[in-house]
Motif scaffolding. Structure first.
Motif, short mmCIF file in Angstrom:
data_model
loop_
_atom_site.label_atom_id
_atom_site.label_comp_id
_atom_site.label_asym_id
_atom_site.label_seq_id
_atom_site.Cartn_x
_atom_site.Cartn_y
_atom_site.Cartn_z
N HIS A 126 27.42 -22.43 -32.43
CA HIS A 126 27.33 -22.58 -31.06
C HIS A 126 28.46 -23.65 -30.56
O HIS A 126 28.65 -24.59 -31.17
CB HIS A 126 25.87 -23.14 -30.78
CG HIS A 126 24.64 -22.15 -30.81
ND1 HIS A 126 24.53 -21.22 -29.76
CD2 HIS A 126 24.21 -21.47 -32.08
CE1 HIS A 126 23.57 -20.33 -30.20
NE2 HIS A 126 23.31 -20.41 -31.53
N MET A 151 15.87 -24.49 -20.96
CA MET A 151 15.55 -23.25 -20.89
C MET A 151 14.28 -22.93 -20.59
O MET A 151 13.37 -23.24 -21.18
CB MET A 151 15.84 -22.69 -22.32
CG MET A 151 17.15 -22.15 -22.74
SD MET A 151 18.32 -23.69 -23.19
CE MET A 151 17.76 -23.93 -24.78
N ILE A 207 24.62 -20.87 -37.57
CA ILE A 207 24.82 -20.76 -36.01
C ILE A 207 25.94 -21.41 -35.61
O ILE A 207 26.20 -22.54 -35.75
CB ILE A 207 23.43 -21.59 -35.44
CG1 ILE A 207 22.33 -21.02 -36.01
CG2 ILE A 207 23.34 -21.34 -34.05
CD1 ILE A 207 21.34 -21.88 -36.83
N VAL A 238 19.53 -20.65 -26.87
CA VAL A 238 20.96 -20.35 -26.71
C VAL A 238 21.94 -21.26 -26.15
O VAL A 238 21.81 -21.50 -25.09
CB VAL A 238 21.06 -18.86 -26.15
CG1 VAL A 238 22.56 -18.41 -26.10
CG2 VAL A 238 20.37 -17.81 -26.70
N LEU A 239 22.66 -21.93 -26.99
CA LEU A 239 23.57 -22.91 -26.63
C LEU A 239 24.71 -22.21 -25.72
O LEU A 239 25.27 -21.47 -26.57
CB LEU A 239 24.21 -23.99 -27.60
CG LEU A 239 23.21 -24.85 -28.03
CD1 LEU A 239 23.80 -25.74 -28.88
CD2 LEU A 239 22.47 -25.56 -26.99
N CYS A 240 24.64 -22.43 -24.53
CA CYS A 240 25.87 -21.38 -24.07
C CYS A 240 27.00 -22.44 -23.75
O CYS A 240 27.13 -23.84 -23.45
CB CYS A 240 25.33 -21.22 -22.53
SG CYS A 240 23.90 -20.29 -22.56
N ASN A 262 29.81 -25.99 -28.05
CA ASN A 262 29.06 -27.03 -27.35
C ASN A 262 29.43 -26.94 -25.96
O ASN A 262 30.72 -27.00 -25.16
CB ASN A 262 29.73 -28.67 -27.65
CG ASN A 262 28.99 -29.66 -27.10
OD1 ASN A 262 28.34 -29.32 -25.85
ND2 ASN A 262 29.01 -30.75 -27.45
N ARG A 269 26.68 -34.44 -26.63
CA ARG A 269 27.68 -33.97 -25.43
C ARG A 269 26.88 -33.17 -24.70
O ARG A 269 26.98 -32.77 -23.44
CB ARG A 269 28.64 -32.84 -26.21
CG ARG A 269 29.93 -33.67 -26.82
CD ARG A 269 30.62 -32.82 -27.58
NE ARG A 269 31.88 -33.53 -28.13
CZ ARG A 269 33.11 -33.56 -27.82
NH1 ARG A 269 33.67 -32.60 -27.03
NH2 ARG A 269 33.89 -34.18 -28.44
N VAL A 270 25.57 -32.74 -25.27
CA VAL A 270 24.60 -32.03 -24.26
C VAL A 270 23.28 -32.17 -24.85
O VAL A 270 23.08 -32.27 -26.19
CB VAL A 270 24.95 -30.43 -24.37
CG1 VAL A 270 24.80 -29.78 -25.65
CG2 VAL A 270 23.94 -29.68 -23.33
N ASP A 300 18.30 -20.88 -17.03
CA ASP A 300 18.63 -22.11 -17.44
C ASP A 300 18.65 -23.03 -16.14
O ASP A 300 18.92 -22.83 -15.04
CB ASP A 300 20.67 -22.04 -17.75
CG ASP A 300 20.70 -21.14 -18.83
OD1 ASP A 300 19.77 -21.16 -19.47
OD2 ASP A 300 21.81 -20.53 -18.61
N LYS A 344 20.39 -29.48 -20.47
CA LYS A 344 20.05 -27.80 -20.01
C LYS A 344 18.57 -27.52 -20.40
O LYS A 344 18.32 -27.70 -21.69
CB LYS A 344 20.91 -27.20 -20.94
CG LYS A 344 20.97 -25.61 -20.71
CD LYS A 344 21.53 -24.68 -21.79
CE LYS A 344 22.98 -24.79 -21.72
NZ LYS A 344 23.49 -23.97 -20.42
N THR A 367 19.51 -30.06 -25.05
CA THR A 367 18.89 -28.97 -24.58
C THR A 367 17.30 -29.03 -25.00
O THR A 367 16.89 -29.71 -25.75
CB THR A 367 19.50 -27.86 -25.54
OG1 THR A 367 19.45 -28.25 -27.02
CG2 THR A 367 20.77 -27.51 -25.12
N LYS A 409 17.68 -25.11 -33.04
CA LYS A 409 18.99 -25.58 -33.20
C LYS A 409 19.22 -27.12 -32.91
O LYS A 409 19.06 -27.76 -31.81
CB LYS A 409 19.94 -25.14 -32.63
CG LYS A 409 20.20 -23.62 -32.99
CD LYS A 409 21.09 -22.66 -32.09
CE LYS A 409 19.90 -22.02 -31.26
NZ LYS A 409 19.13 -21.09 -31.89
#
Lengths: 607, 405, 117, 117
Positions: free
Chosen positions: B366, A113, B364, B394-396, B368, A7-8, A85, A111, A10, A135
């Motif tokens: 987070h 950082m 954690i 930091v997964l926003c 998604n 889904r994302v 971001d 995304k 990072t 993570k």
């Protein structure tokens, strides 16, 4: 079609990231061998988008420029932050395309950082961070799809921190799992189509081996690959597809009958509501308008795991439901077929046919050949309950509205004799199934000719106005109370607070003419509180019945709605539980310990 | 800082601002009907310019206050502006003005605590209830919610849930936290765990304010919460202030237990009302589950775990219950990744048996960001006092507005 | 607010007097709910406020006459009441949780304002 | 209204009860002004109305608690008053000429309306 297994994406990125260096790789899973993903960078809203280049074929994002300190400060941000971001959006299509098509493509968010610092030196860096990000998000693949790479395990942005180290990956699994690592590309690959109905998630252990100059270090990170469902299982039945239903006394709208279960090994999401996945649609196959207007099928489903081999599946329940009240005369038998179609299941067997064999019996409104006999003490006071009348099976009725009336049996008797018949009344609360007889007037009972009364009870079914009648004889016996003449001295029993005065007084609704005392035993607040009642059989019983609701003074313990003073519990009305003795004055009730002598109401000053 | 109602009034008085504001609202309306996609680049630039202009206006950084007059109107204005900002344009991610109070401020005033940390020897929940009934304000508002929440309405309905929720919100808005928190976050002695924790569970009268005939899916419940400005805002506030962060001292990204507890209590009286679960560890949850989530199960689990297994929230509740605060705690050793040969999944199993102590934010939670049904709550990173120089990914959680460009 | 460590209920009570001087005054006492004698089983507590004190200076001709008639046995055995120090306004309701985890609410249980009536 | 030829004062009184049934009622008695015991010398008469009767069914939790506390000696020697049957409105004033041909007027001397307070 093509889909992203995440889904994302990072990743952290530092000042000094070199032009041309790779920073991240996105992947897309294919549905058929001919598909080939073409990736494109969709968002160019912010200036930083131009810093990145997307390799249309490999999905690798690399730098168009080296990141400078000034680049960090060029990014507008509402707050002062050590990290900013960089939000990008990547689209995928099975044909080469331009950005304008982005709104119509599957996209994934990337995304970065952007850290306002250069990358840590090799000496500073924690080795594990060369292998894995802090993570690790869990990827997902859809069942029954093509094998292929689903994730790049290398951290491109950290690869050059220790150029002399060699980093390689492997994957282990507690149980056999079709996953491997491509040695050359360090991509995690699913090696064969998977079946969610076999396993919904694969728990993998990623192993990262870093060979430094001196030693080999191993790091582990667990990864859960979730298997997404698709509607690849038809609905099926387990056992009978037929339900026999008999409708007799319970004929009210909304009643449900019988249950047929349909099983589906696929999941059925309830959210988002507009998502069409594994939707079972049912249709009545009959054209009979009466059946269509009168019945419907209620469908509910719930998710189960145990019966599907500890993998989530769906159990559907189908019940016949009345969509209107049925007349008592309605009598018919029919077979109702209901076709359940799994609209999102591609195969031909996506349907099951349910059969409801329905038999509707008529309900006769009649009294079995009985004559009601009731004897009542002449001591009974007004509102004393005599008994109840009810056509056959009336207590089972639902959706059948029967009202009861009393009429004088012999119309031709004299007016004077007719006046006797004031003695007995009949009351019925809305939705109550029986009619309740009660003493309506004790005055007339003083005349001997009024002490045996012959009535006719007429029951009328409201929808069709069917009527039934039966004889009713009420005999008043025993001696009247000497105080009969002073009838208006009949006070509510509930006012009495002690056994003595209670059992000595004539209260409203007392069949014996005397109030009855109930002595509580419990210390605290109890359902068995002490109280004075006209008839312990009906009061208090936590139900404000048809007679009690005619006059609050009959049984305030069941019917009062005013605030109760003292220790008590209440449901909707009356006193559910009370402390010590509960007594009431015109609907206002008190509950208090009995042994307290009542202190003078006012202190000396008031005298 | 202006509240959004005043900000809105000021902006409408100023011609330049009001036209830009109107343009931005049209952009929103357009985006919701995909209008902006078909009108080409000029419209998008105009939207962009309008947004940039608004950043100079009093509306840009406006906030609201819990229980303020016109709170709903204020929140409507906030969300009207908020949904166009993303990435670094982000404001702090809660519509509510940060209170930045400390638990220690609350303790000092609390009648129950004698200053030093009151380790849970007594039934502090009972003590809190006693203290409440001895304070006229607390007594009044406590009874004001218990009455509607315990009055049966009909044979089928246990109570009037709407009235109960409104009264509960009043209680937490109006009663000083030293009393309301005392009853909501009290600590229970091991010897009296059942009676004390059951009393704590009963604080919000769950039979009326929490339970329902059927348990909805959590994502569906969240969607329904989002349709109400109050609930949506309280949930965003909760995500912002109770975001766990394993590397921080407190286990909280924001390092402020008081703000976390305030935002948790702010959820009470909304459809997302949480309550304690019957479990040995402090664990709370809204009245929902992840059954029938289909392929969104993981996302649903993450949402529920933000409640049921949130070290930041748990630490905050335990800190209040023990009469301590963030600064009192020993600096937490950063999360160690050992290189022992046991496989990670082995370690996961070991960790589940760790004792019920204040634990670093090991789990954690987070949410998604890519999922457009959640909230952008990227905590401002400068709030983090990190011990190590590791970057914090930091997964926003981002409502991920479709990019207008 | 509450004073710690003070006995409650029987004996060790903490009376506090609101209002000034003599006469009909609002007083308060800190009690256990069980002290109220209403049968509730709970460990919760409350402040009970009540009106107490003489109402001599609020008497009217009516009261003087009543006193004389009673004294001269003009009213048979009746003893109508003279001015009483009574609540003219009640405190807010109080709610509490009992030992079986049921909530109860007491209405008009405590005085808020007193007057001679 | 007054009935002629009826005995007044001690014994020969004409009680009439206003209001219904039991409880706190408005009663009246036909008296000589001298019976009032206020020291006036006159032969004039008047109707004196007063409030009398029990107020059980007007009691509140406050009264029950008061009764329990008093019974359990939680209020030391105090016995605060419970509900009283008292006038809530007074009759119009009455005037009369005394034996020295001086006029006098009595205010709030007689009840007009009663209630448990």
């Amino acid at each position: 079609g093509l889909y992203f297994p995440q889904r994302v994406y990072t990743e952290s990125i530092y000042v000094g990231q070199l032009q041309g260096s790779q920073v991240l790789q996105v992947h897309s899973m294919r549905e058929n061998p001919t598909e080939r993903p073409y990736f494109t960078l969709c968002s160019h809203r912010d200036t930083y988008a131009s810093w990145f280049h997307m390799d249309e074929a490999t999905g690798v994002l690399s730098m168009n420029k080296t990141l400078e300190w000034s680049d960090f400060s060029s990014i507008r941000s509402s707050l002062v932050r050590p990290v900013k971001d960089l939000n990008l959006k990547v689209g995928v299509s099975s044909v080469p395309m331009q950005k304008a098509l982005c709104p119509f493509l599957p996209t994934v968010e990337v995304k970065f950082m952007f850290i306002n610092d250069t990358a840590p030196s090799c000496g500073q860096v924690e080795l594990k961070t060369l292998c894995f990000p802090d993570k690790v998000s869990n990827p997902h693949i859809t069942e029954n799809r093509m094998p292929g790479a689903l994730r790049q395990l290398r951290r491109f942005t950290h690869m050059n921190i220790c150029p002399n180290y060699t980093i390689s990956y492997a994957v282990e699994a507690v149980s056999p799992a079709p996953f491997a690592v491509d040695g050359s590309t360090s991509e995690l690959v699913v090696t064969a189509p998977v079946d969610r109905e076999e396993s919904e998630v694969y728990h993998l252990d990623l192993v990262c081996m870093i060979r430094t100059e001196e030693k080999l270090e191993k790091f582990f990170s667990s990864l859960h690959v979730n298997i997404y469902d698709e509607d690849d299982n038809p609905p099926y039945m387990n056992g009978t597809d037929t339900e026999d239903i008999k409708i007799e006394f319970n004929r009210s709208e909304g009643t449900v009958y019988g249950t047929l279960f349909v099983y589906d090994r696929d999941t059925t999401p309830v959210y988002p509501t507009d998502l069409i996945q594994n939707k079972l649609v049912g249709t009545l196959t009959t054209n009979d308008s009466w059946i269509r207007n009168t019945t419907t099928i209620e469908h509910k489903f719930r998710e189960e795991k145990a019966i599907f081999g500890n993998v989530r599946g769906t159990v559907h329940e189908y019940k016949l439901k009345l969509s209107q009240n049925l007349s008592v005369t309605e009598q018919r038998s029919f077979q109702l077929d209901y076709l359940v179609n799994d609209t999102t299941f591609p195969g031909p067997e996506g349907t099951v046919l349910l059969h409801f064999n329905v038999t509707i019996l008529p309900v006769p409104i009649h009294f079995s050949n009985i004559t009601y006999f009731f004897t009542v003490s002449l001591k009974a006071t007004t509102y004393s309950q005599i008994g109840s009348v009810c056509v056959d099976n009336c207590l089972k009725f639902k959706g059948i509205d029967v009202t009861y009336q009393l009429e004088i049996a012999d119309r031709n008797i004299s007016a004077d004799a007719q006046s006797c018949y004031w003695a007995v009344g009949l009351a019925q609360k809305p939705n109550e199934k029986t009619g309740v007889l009660y003493v309506n007037d004790t005055e007339v009972l003083r005349r001997p000719q009024c002490q045996e009364l012959q009535y006719v009870v007429i029951a009328e079914e409201q929808q069709n106005k069917f009527q039934a009648m039966t004889q009713l004889v009420v005999i008043f016996e025993g001696e009247a109370d000497l105080m009969r003449l002073d009838e208006q001295r009949v006070l509510p029993c509930a006012e009495k607070r002690q056994r003595g005065e209670c059992e000595a007084s004539r209260g409203l609704g007392a069949p014996t003419g005397r109030c009855q005392w109930r002595q509580g035993r419990d210390k605290g607040i109890s359902k068995k509180y002490s109280t004075c009642s006209p008839d312990l059989g009906t009061c208090p019983d936590a139900y404000c019945d048809a007679i009690e609701s005619k006059n609050i003074s009959i049984c305030p313990q069941d019917c009062s709605s005013q605030p109760i003073i003292g220790g008590y519990e209440r449901d909707l009305y009356g006193i559910k539980a009370g402390h010590g003795t509960c007594y009431c004055f015109s609907g206002k009730c008190f509950c208090e310990k009995d042994e307290l002598e009542v202190f003078p109401i006012c202190d000396d000053v008031c005298k | 800082r202006l509240d959004c109602v005043k900000g809105n009034e000021l902006c409408l008085k100023e011609p330049g601002c009001s036209t830009k504001y109107r343009t931005m609202r049209q952009c929103v309306a357009g985006r919701e009907t995909n209008f902006s996609m078909v009108t080409g680049v000029e419209a998008k630039d105009e939207c962009r310019l309008a947004l940039d202009a608004l950043k100079q206006s009093p509306l840009y950084n406006c906030r609201c206050k819990r229980g303020m007059k016109k709170e709903k109107n204020c929140l409507r204005i906030y969300w009207g502006i908020y949904q166009h900002l993303q990435g670094n344009d982000l404001l702090e991610d809660s519509p509510y003005e940060p209170v930045n109070s400390r638990l220690s401020d609350i303790f000092r005033l609390a009648p129950i605590y004698s200053g030093e940390p009151a380790l849970a020897k007594e039934n502090n929940c009972l003590n809190a209830a006693k203290a409440c009934n001895l304070n006229d304000t607390c007594k009044k508002y406590r009874s004001a919610y218990i009455s509607p929440c315990t009055s049966r309405v009909s044979t089928a309905e246990v109570c009037n849930k709407r009235k109960c929720h409104k009264a509960l919100r009043q209680f937490f808005d109006k009663v000083p936290p030293k009393h309301s928190y005392g009853m909501l976050f009290c600590s229970c002695p091991l010897g009296d765990q059942l009676a004390c924790s059951e009393r704590r569970r009963q604080t919000i009268v769950p039979a009326c304010s929490y339970e329902d005939k059927e348990k909805p899916n959590c994502l569906a419940l969240q969607a329904s919460c989002k349709t109400n400005y109050i609930c949506r805002s309280r949930l965003a506030d909760f995500f912002t202030n109770c975001q766990p962060e394993p590397r921080s001292l407190s286990g909280c990204l924001k390092e402020n237990y008081a703000d976390c507890l305030l935002s948790y209590s702010g959820l009470i009286g909304t459809v997302m009302t949480p309550n304690y679960l019957r479990s040995p560890k402090i664990s709370v949850s809204p009245f929902c589950d992840c059954s029938s989530s289909g392929n969104s199960k993981e996302e649903c689990d993450r949402f529920t775990e933000f409640f049921t297994d949130n070290a930041c929230l748990r630490n905050a509740i335990q800190a209040f219950g023990n009469g301590t605060d963030v600064s009192v705690w020993q600096p937490m050793p950063p999360v160690q990744t050992t290189t022992t040969m046991t496989t990670p999944s082995q370690r996961n199993r070991d960790r589940d048996r760790s004792p019920n102590a204040i634990e670093p934010g090991t789990h954690i939670n987070h949410l998604n960001p890519a999922d457009n049904s959640l909230y952008q709550f990227c905590g401002s990173l400068q709030a983090q006092k990190l011990q190590t120089n590791n970057t914090i990914d930091v997964l926003c959680v981002d409502p991920q507005i479709d990019d207008p460009s | 607010d509450r004073k710690r460590g003070r006995g409650r209920g029987s004996g060790g009570r903490d009376d506090r007097v609101k209002g000034q001087g003599r006469g009909c005054l609002l007083k308060e006492i800190h009690l256990n709910v069980t002290d109220l004698g209403l049968g509730y089983r709970t460990k919760e507590e409350l402040i009970f406020r009540y009106c107490s004190g003489p109402c001599f200076d609020a008497e009217t001709n009516y009261d003087k006459i009543l006193n004389n008639l009673t004294h001269n046995k003009k009213l048979d055995k009746e003893t109508p009441s003279r001015t009483c120090c009574r609540p003219v306004a009640f405190d807010d309701d109080v709610s509490f949780l009992d030992d079986s985890l049921e909530y109860h609410t007491l209405k008009k249980h405590s005085a808020k304002k007193c007057a001679c009536v």
